[in-house]
Design an enzyme around this catalytic site. Structure first.
Site, PDB file in Angstrom:
ATOM      1  CE1 TYR A 171       4.480   7.900   1.682  1.00  0.00           C
ATOM      2  CE2 TYR A 171       6.259   6.584   0.772  1.00  0.00           C
ATOM      3  CZ  TYR A 171       5.828   7.615   1.577  1.00  0.00           C
ATOM      4  OH  TYR A 171       6.744   8.360   2.273  1.00  0.00           O
ATOM      5  CD  GLU A 172       0.505  -1.352  -0.283  1.00  0.00           C
ATOM      6  OE1 GLU A 172      -0.487  -2.034  -0.627  1.00  0.00           O
ATOM      7  OE2 GLU A 172       1.354  -1.741   0.537  1.00  0.00           O
ATOM      8  N   GLY A 173      -2.179   3.245   0.379  1.00  0.00           N
ATOM      9  CA  GLY A 173      -3.482   3.787   0.732  1.00  0.00           C
ATOM     10  C   GLY A 173      -3.767   5.111   0.057  1.00  0.00           C
TER      11      GLY A 173
END
Length: 428
Positions: A171-173
């Site tokens: 989800y960071e990406g």
């Protein structure tokens, strides 16, 4: 501390996200990402704030965002950002969770000064931990998060039920990719030429891009793909987070110390370090003793062979990225700036081979760089191997190294803040 002012209609991106085709867990996540809100009639201009903590492996960072919405018909504008950080990261307080929470409180005090008192109770505060806490035992990670939750609850701000959590690396990406491509104008207009994003943290690394070829979608592992609708277009992203492949975790892996019970006085040695070096390093709440190979070889070639064992055959290599351009940040940026490959404030554009050239210069002349980090040779060599042997980039692949886009930090935190504001119904 920095502050910026820039009208950015980021909500146009995020409010139109909806799931189309996704890995099961991500489908649920995107379904809940931005629920619709009812817009009141005859509403006036409103200013609102969001406080997002990024609890990384090497430090804790606070982002205080200011938004303005002039009417329900006009999307919110990002008016400004205040950013600050402290070191070490929360994971360094694995055995002292109260002290970890104190480091968060020091940053939260900044928000008390930045947000007008009459908006405190309407301003949500959230902390999302990343790879550093993922590497801890569940018991120690939860102890840290519980202490942080207490700090939040004692503050005057709005504290959602899930105000502290550990975020999945993928989800960071996704959120960083959306933020960078929107801020660079790649998601508006008819001619969309998106860029990929590379993030190198302390404990993990992420790669995210929009595949152009059907072969990439067919040949990629299904859990590396996620899709959503935006601007009436469907985006099918390739994204993955590799835990244990961040810069500092890679140091431990190169030394043979990753996931190892460290014996008292145990010494870890590497040809990537100065021969006569013997020192101590604390990471993730553990003390490591390390040094150079006193009798063996040092320099780029033996160092590269050591690092190669860490990355060779461990990462998926989609063919099409070899001819793509990427934005790279975090430790990619820091090590390039540390060695004057780019300007520290402005960033710059590099080819992958520039990292290798600098790694050879540093590793084959370690005495010249003795005043810098003793890990500089190892770090640059790891970045070289990660890009070339890990991901499979060509030597001439262009990387745009940046900390900010239009004076806004390149971080997943902006996307996460919009998620937060939308889910709480704070925007119109």
């Amino acid at each position: 501390m920095t502050s910026s002012r820039l009208p950015v209609l980021l909500a146009l991106v995020f409010s139109s996200l909806s799931p189309v085709l996704s890995h099961s867990n991500r489908e649920m996540w995107f379904q809940d990402l931005f629920p619709p809100n009812t817009c009141p009639i005859n509403a006036k201009t409103k200013t609102f704030y969001g406080i997002m903590f990024d609890a990384g492996s090497t430090g804790t960072r606070i982002h205080i965002y200011t938004f303005v919405q002039k009417s329900p018909e006009i999307l919110p504008e990002l008016e400004g950002e205040i950013f600050e950080s402290v070191k070490p990261g929360l994971s360094a307080y694995a055995d002292q969770p109260e002290k970890g929470a104190e480091s968060v409180k020091r940053l939260l005090d900044m928000a008390i000064d930045a947000v007008p008192p009459h908006l405190w109770k309407k301003t949500p505060v959230v902390l999302k931990a990343t790879a550093g806490l993922r590497l801890l035992s569940e018991e120690k990670a939860q102890a840290l998060l519980s202490e942080v939750k207490e700090v939040f609850e004692e503050s005057p701000f709005l504290v959602p039920e899930d105000s502290v959590s550990i975020m999945d690396g993928s989800y960071e990406g996704i959120l960083a990719w959306i933020t960078v491509n929107f801020l660079t104008g790649q998601l508006s207009g008819q001619n969309q030429h998106t860029v990929g994003t590379l993030d190198l943290g302390g404990a993990s690394t992420q790669i995210t891009f929009l595949p152009r070829f059907e072969e990439t979608l067919k040949e990629s592992p299904t859990d590396f793909l996620t899709s959503f609708e935006m601007f009436n277009s469907t985006y099918k992203l390739y994204t993955h987070s590799y835990l244990g492949f961040g810069l500092k975790a890679a140091r431990l892996a190169t030394l043979g110390a990753l996931n190892t019970e460290v014996a008292d006085r145990q010494m870890f040695r590497s040809s990537c370090l100065p021969k006569q070096l013997e020192a101590e390093w604390h990471f993730g709440g553990v003390k490591y003793r390390y040094g150079g190979n006193k009798e063996g070889e040092t320099g780029f070639k033996p160092c590269y062979l050591e690092v190669l064992k860490v990355v060779k055959g461990k990462l998926h290599q989609p063919d099409e990225i070899r001819g793509s351009s990427f934005y790279a940040f975090s430790y990619y940026y820091d090590r390039a700036a540390d060695t004057n490959l780019i300007d520290y404030e402005q960033g710059g554009v590099l080819e992958v081979r520039d990292f290798e050239r600098k790694a050879k210069e540093v590793c084959d002349n370690m005495e010249r760089f003795s005043s810098a980090s003793p890990f500089l040779c190892m770090d640059l060599t790891y970045i070289t191997a990660l890009l070339k042997e890990g991901f499979g980039f060509r030597d001439n692949t262009l990387l745009q190294l940046t900390k900010k886009v239009n004076n806004i930090e390149t971080s997943w935190t902006l996307g996460a803040t919009f998620h937060l504001l939308q889910s709480l119904g704070i925007t119109y």
